[in-house]
Design a protein around this motif. Structure first.
Motif, mmCIF file in Angstrom:
data_model
loop_
_atom_site.group_PDB
_atom_site.id
_atom_site.type_symbol
_atom_site.label_atom_id
_atom_site.label_comp_id
_atom_site.label_asym_id
_atom_site.label_seq_id
_atom_site.Cartn_x
_atom_site.Cartn_y
_atom_site.Cartn_z
ATOM 1 N N GLY A 9 0.814 -1.203 0.000
ATOM 2 C CA GLY A 9 0.000 0.000 0.000
ATOM 3 C C GLY A 9 0.848 1.253 0.000
ATOM 4 N N GLY A 10 0.193 2.381 -0.182
ATOM 5 C CA GLY A 10 0.912 3.646 -0.186
ATOM 6 C C GLY A 10 0.070 4.754 -0.754
ATOM 7 N N SER A 11 0.726 5.848 -1.081
ATOM 8 C CA SER A 11 0.053 7.017 -1.646
ATOM 9 C C SER A 11 0.426 7.153 -3.112
ATOM 10 N N VAL A 12 -0.556 7.442 -3.918
ATOM 11 C CA VAL A 12 -0.334 7.565 -5.352
ATOM 12 C C VAL A 12 -1.296 8.608 -5.898
ATOM 13 N N GLN A 13 -0.918 9.216 -6.998
ATOM 14 C CA GLN A 13 -1.809 10.182 -7.640
ATOM 15 C C GLN A 13 -2.828 9.461 -8.508
ATOM 16 N N ALA A 14 -3.936 10.126 -8.726
ATOM 17 C CA ALA A 14 -4.970 9.568 -9.594
ATOM 18 C C ALA A 14 -4.383 9.209 -10.954
ATOM 19 N N ARG A 66 -10.015 -2.305 -14.214
ATOM 20 C CA ARG A 66 -8.872 -1.561 -13.654
ATOM 21 C C ARG A 66 -8.042 -2.405 -12.704
ATOM 22 N N PHE A 67 -8.677 -3.320 -11.989
ATOM 23 C CA PHE A 67 -7.990 -4.152 -11.000
ATOM 24 C C PHE A 67 -7.926 -5.594 -11.501
ATOM 25 N N LYS A 86 -8.313 5.855 -8.729
ATOM 26 C CA LYS A 86 -9.144 7.034 -8.547
ATOM 27 C C LYS A 86 -9.178 7.409 -7.070
ATOM 28 N N PRO A 87 -9.451 8.661 -6.756
ATOM 29 C CA PRO A 87 -9.541 9.047 -5.328
ATOM 30 C C PRO A 87 -10.550 8.189 -4.555
ATOM 31 N N GLN A 117 -3.020 0.387 3.816
ATOM 32 C CA GLN A 117 -3.683 1.624 3.406
ATOM 33 C C GLN A 117 -3.294 2.004 1.983
ATOM 34 N N VAL A 118 -4.295 2.348 1.199
ATOM 35 C CA VAL A 118 -4.086 2.898 -0.140
ATOM 36 C C VAL A 118 -4.737 4.268 -0.178
ATOM 37 N N THR A 119 -3.967 5.274 -0.543
ATOM 38 C CA THR A 119 -4.473 6.636 -0.621
ATOM 39 C C THR A 119 -4.213 7.170 -2.019
ATOM 40 N N VAL A 120 -5.281 7.616 -2.670
ATOM 41 C CA VAL A 120 -5.180 8.142 -4.027
ATOM 42 C C VAL A 120 -5.562 9.612 -4.001
#
Length: 122
Positions: A9-14, A66-67, A86-87, A117-120
């Motif tokens: 998991g992590g943070s990524v942009q849309a 998408r997945f 997507k967010p 956690q996944v944050t978009v």
């Protein structure tokens, strides 16, 4: 021993991509239903997708196209490849397993991990 450990998991942009991994113990990985679900605090869990004994996959409409779920038998690891994020995909993602079912049931699977956690961001 029941063990499912998610990572990736992590943070990524849309529009970006992530690959989640779930390493499982011998009694949770096998020729039975395994899958992923996600949960946002304060909301009900949402099934993301499953893979059954014959490697047939099903996905929620919200992630279809998408997945992708895949697995590596030698590593006893389940994967969730997430593209075009997507967010609204922001959530804690959990892997799950249910040795009772070779075909996937409609309800929740019996075993799950601690989540990642996944944050978009938009």
């Amino acid at each position: 021993q029941v063990q499912l450990v998610e990572s990736g998991g992590g943070s990524v942009q849309a529009g970006g991509s992530l690959r989640l991994s779930c390493a499982m113990s011998r009694n949770t990985y096998g020729s039975h239903c395994m899958g992923w679900f996600r949960q946002v605090p304060g909301k009900d869990r949402e099934a993301v997708g499953n893979i059954d004994r014959d490697n047939r996959t099903t996905y929620a409409d919200s992630v279809k196209g998408r997945f992708t779920i895949s697995k590596d038998n030698a590593k006893r690891t389940l994967y969730l490849h997430m593209d075009i994020l997507k967010p609204e995909d922001t959530a804690v993602y959990y892997c799950a397993s249910d040795p009772r079912w070779s075909r996937c049931p409609t309800g929740p699977l019996i075993y799950s991990g601690q989540g990642t956690q996944v944050t978009v961001s938009s």
